[in-house]
Design a protein around this motif. Sequence first.
Motif, PDB file in Angstrom:
ATOM      1  N   ILE A   1       0.924  -1.304  -0.126  1.00  0.00           N
ATOM      2  CA  ILE A   1       0.076   0.005  -0.177  1.00  0.00           C
ATOM      3  C   ILE A   1       0.840   1.295   0.161  1.00  0.00           C
ATOM      4  N   ARG A   2       1.862   1.402   0.715  1.00  0.00           N
ATOM      5  CA  ARG A   2       2.853   2.376   0.646  1.00  0.00           C
ATOM      6  C   ARG A   2       3.411   2.539  -0.729  1.00  0.00           C
TER       7      ARG A   2
ATOM      8  N   GLY B   1       4.318  11.066   0.768  1.00  0.00           N
ATOM      9  CA  GLY B   1       3.389  11.980   1.777  1.00  0.00           C
ATOM     10  C   GLY B   1       2.024  11.778   1.471  1.00  0.00           C
ATOM     11  N   GLY B   2       1.647  10.727   0.916  1.00  0.00           N
ATOM     12  CA  GLY B   2       0.293  10.287   0.769  1.00  0.00           C
ATOM     13  C   GLY B   2      -0.088   9.619   1.941  1.00  0.00           C
ATOM     14  N   GLY B   3      -1.594   9.632   2.450  1.00  0.00           N
ATOM     15  CA  GLY B   3      -1.916   9.255   3.793  1.00  0.00           C
ATOM     16  C   GLY B   3      -2.710   8.037   3.831  1.00  0.00           C
ATOM     17  N   VAL B   4      -2.529   7.108   4.999  1.00  0.00           N
ATOM     18  CA  VAL B   4      -3.322   5.953   5.070  1.00  0.00           C
ATOM     19  C   VAL B   4      -4.021   5.828   6.420  1.00  0.00           C
ATOM     20  N   LEU B   5      -5.314   5.431   6.320  1.00  0.00           N
ATOM     21  CA  LEU B   5      -6.078   5.303   7.751  1.00  0.00           C
ATOM     22  C   LEU B   5      -6.308   3.884   7.906  1.00  0.00           C
ATOM     23  N   VAL B   6      -6.051   3.411   9.084  1.00  0.00           N
ATOM     24  CA  VAL B   6      -6.017   1.781   9.270  1.00  0.00           C
ATOM     25  C   VAL B   6      -6.863   1.750  10.375  1.00  0.00           C
TER      26      VAL B   6
ATOM     27  N   GLY C   1       1.723  -1.650  19.141  1.00  0.00           N
ATOM     28  CA  GLY C   1       2.228  -2.569  18.114  1.00  0.00           C
ATOM     29  C   GLY C   1       1.938  -2.095  16.762  1.00  0.00           C
ATOM     30  N   LEU C   2       0.707  -1.425  16.253  1.00  0.00           N
ATOM     31  CA  LEU C   2       0.339  -0.983  15.111  1.00  0.00           C
ATOM     32  C   LEU C   2       1.418   0.172  14.710  1.00  0.00           C
ATOM     33  N   HIS C   3       1.537   0.961  15.498  1.00  0.00           N
ATOM     34  CA  HIS C   3       2.429   2.210  15.317  1.00  0.00           C
ATOM     35  C   HIS C   3       3.949   1.671  14.933  1.00  0.00           C
ATOM     36  N   GLU C   4       4.301   0.617  15.620  1.00  0.00           N
ATOM     37  CA  GLU C   4       5.561   0.169  15.344  1.00  0.00           C
ATOM     38  C   GLU C   4       5.633  -0.822  13.977  1.00  0.00           C
ATOM     39  N   LEU C   5       4.542  -1.131  13.544  1.00  0.00           N
ATOM     40  CA  LEU C   5       4.358  -1.957  12.336  1.00  0.00           C
ATOM     41  C   LEU C   5       4.279  -0.781  11.174  1.00  0.00           C
ATOM     42  N   LEU C   6       3.492   0.272  11.366  1.00  0.00           N
ATOM     43  CA  LEU C   6       3.330   1.211  10.418  1.00  0.00           C
ATOM     44  C   LEU C   6       4.816   1.881   9.993  1.00  0.00           C
ATOM     45  N   ALA C   7       5.377   1.942  11.191  1.00  0.00           N
ATOM     46  CA  ALA C   7       6.938   2.640  11.010  1.00  0.00           C
ATOM     47  C   ALA C   7       7.908   1.572  10.279  1.00  0.00           C
ATOM     48  N   ALA C   8       7.745   0.441  10.633  1.00  0.00           N
ATOM     49  CA  ALA C   8       8.529  -0.480  10.001  1.00  0.00           C
ATOM     50  C   ALA C   8       8.136  -0.514   8.501  1.00  0.00           C
ATOM     51  N   CYS C   9       7.111  -0.263   8.073  1.00  0.00           N
ATOM     52  CA  CYS C   9       6.467  -0.328   6.692  1.00  0.00           C
ATOM     53  C   CYS C   9       6.807   0.978   5.911  1.00  0.00           C
ATOM     54  N   GLY C  10       7.475   2.185   6.507  1.00  0.00           N
ATOM     55  CA  GLY C  10       7.735   3.136   5.917  1.00  0.00           C
ATOM     56  C   GLY C  10       6.676   4.366   6.152  1.00  0.00           C
ATOM     57  N   PHE C  11       6.028   4.446   7.298  1.00  0.00           N
ATOM     58  CA  PHE C  11       4.872   5.393   7.416  1.00  0.00           C
ATOM     59  C   PHE C  11       5.369   6.305   8.676  1.00  0.00           C
ATOM     60  N   GLU C  12       4.857   7.434   8.769  1.00  0.00           N
ATOM     61  CA  GLU C  12       5.076   8.200   9.946  1.00  0.00           C
ATOM     62  C   GLU C  12       3.326   8.281  10.429  1.00  0.00           C
TER      63      GLU C  12
ATOM     64  N   THR D   1     -12.025  -0.383  19.264  1.00  0.00           N
ATOM     65  CA  THR D   1     -11.172  -0.493  18.021  1.00  0.00           C
ATOM     66  C   THR D   1     -10.581   0.962  18.052  1.00  0.00           C
ATOM     67  N   ILE D   2      -9.520   1.077  17.010  1.00  0.00           N
ATOM     68  CA  ILE D   2      -8.667   2.240  16.869  1.00  0.00           C
ATOM     69  C   ILE D   2      -8.665   2.609  15.358  1.00  0.00           C
ATOM     70  N   ALA D   3      -8.435   4.107  15.290  1.00  0.00           N
ATOM     71  CA  ALA D   3      -8.192   4.312  13.772  1.00  0.00           C
ATOM     72  C   ALA D   3      -6.910   5.189  14.049  1.00  0.00           C
ATOM     73  N   VAL D   4      -5.932   4.619  12.979  1.00  0.00           N
ATOM     74  CA  VAL D   4      -4.614   5.382  13.039  1.00  0.00           C
ATOM     75  C   VAL D   4      -4.418   5.936  11.780  1.00  0.00           C
ATOM     76  N   LEU D   5      -3.856   7.259  11.877  1.00  0.00           N
ATOM     77  CA  LEU D   5      -3.568   8.013  10.742  1.00  0.00           C
ATOM     78  C   LEU D   5      -2.040   8.224  10.666  1.00  0.00           C
ATOM     79  N   ALA D   6      -1.754   7.742   9.185  1.00  0.00           N
ATOM     80  CA  ALA D   6      -0.239   7.879   8.857  1.00  0.00           C
ATOM     81  C   ALA D   6       0.137   8.495   7.708  1.00  0.00           C
ATOM     82  N   ARG D   7       1.221   8.942   7.486  1.00  0.00           N
ATOM     83  CA  ARG D   7       1.583   9.291   6.018  1.00  0.00           C
ATOM     84  C   ARG D   7       3.045   8.752   5.651  1.00  0.00           C
ATOM     85  N   ARG D   8       3.027   8.272   4.346  1.00  0.00           N
ATOM     86  CA  ARG D   8       4.195   7.822   3.517  1.00  0.00           C
ATOM     87  C   ARG D   8       5.388   8.531   3.802  1.00  0.00           C
ATOM     88  N   VAL D   9       6.495   7.898   4.184  1.00  0.00           N
ATOM     89  CA  VAL D   9       7.528   8.689   4.764  1.00  0.00           C
ATOM     90  C   VAL D   9       8.382   9.135   3.422  1.00  0.00           C
TER      91      VAL D   9
END
Length: 246
Positions: A108-109, A115-120, A153-164, A238-246
């Motif tokens: 997905i990244r 700079g594109g965004g993802v909502l998980v 855990g989700l924050h760490e996964l997103l960071a490992a996949c190239g998201f902020e 449940t949670i919704a996490v907003l992130a951007r492609r680094v």
Amino acid sequence: MHRLVRPALGVFDRQRLSLVRSLAPPPARLLDAGAGRGRFVAAALAAGYDASGIEPSARGVAAARATGAPVTRASIENAHLEPSSFDVATVWHVLEHLENPGPPLSRIREWLRPGGGVLVGVPNLESLQARLAGERWYHLDLPRHRTHFTARGLHELLAACGFEVLGTRHLLLEHNPYGMWQSLVSRVTHAPSYLYNLLKRNAPARSPDLAITLAAVPLAPVAAALELLAGLAGRGGTIAVLARRV
């Protein structure tokens, strides 16, 4: 049944759209990965997005196409999409169904512009409802849910996949109030998540659990208030996490 719940579904979609707008306003190009029957794709189109979706289920794709929602049959793993071709992607209650969610997030990244965004959206293993219900937690849903997340855990996964990671939301209408009520009721019914499975035609109507479930309906406002307090404390179901492609 769909007509009866349509107003609530509209409220859910508007809340999700408000989160998407914080990442990319219309007419941004939006991908819904795991689009199901295309409901959110249709809502995003109506809101002005250039929206499309991918969905591995043939039944889901057929239902989406019947409503005019542009949903292609493909999983995240085998979809053929142009790199850097989307402004924002939504991955709404998809990752918990995957044994290894990292590679799909990395794909997905690739499809997002820099700079594109993802909502998980995912269930929250550290939620109050999970703690109260234990093995009867509505969102545990084994074996359909193969991976469970905490916010960290989700924050760490997103960071490992190239998201902020930009932020996390715990106050969500779509799953959380019902999830709290169903989780509490499941503590006293014979079968967990009886009402959910009854509506899905996976549970018998002639069951002592029906009487228990009906008796618990007046407790729904109490469960909603309890979930509100949990969300304010950062323990939403449940949670919704907003992130951007680094």
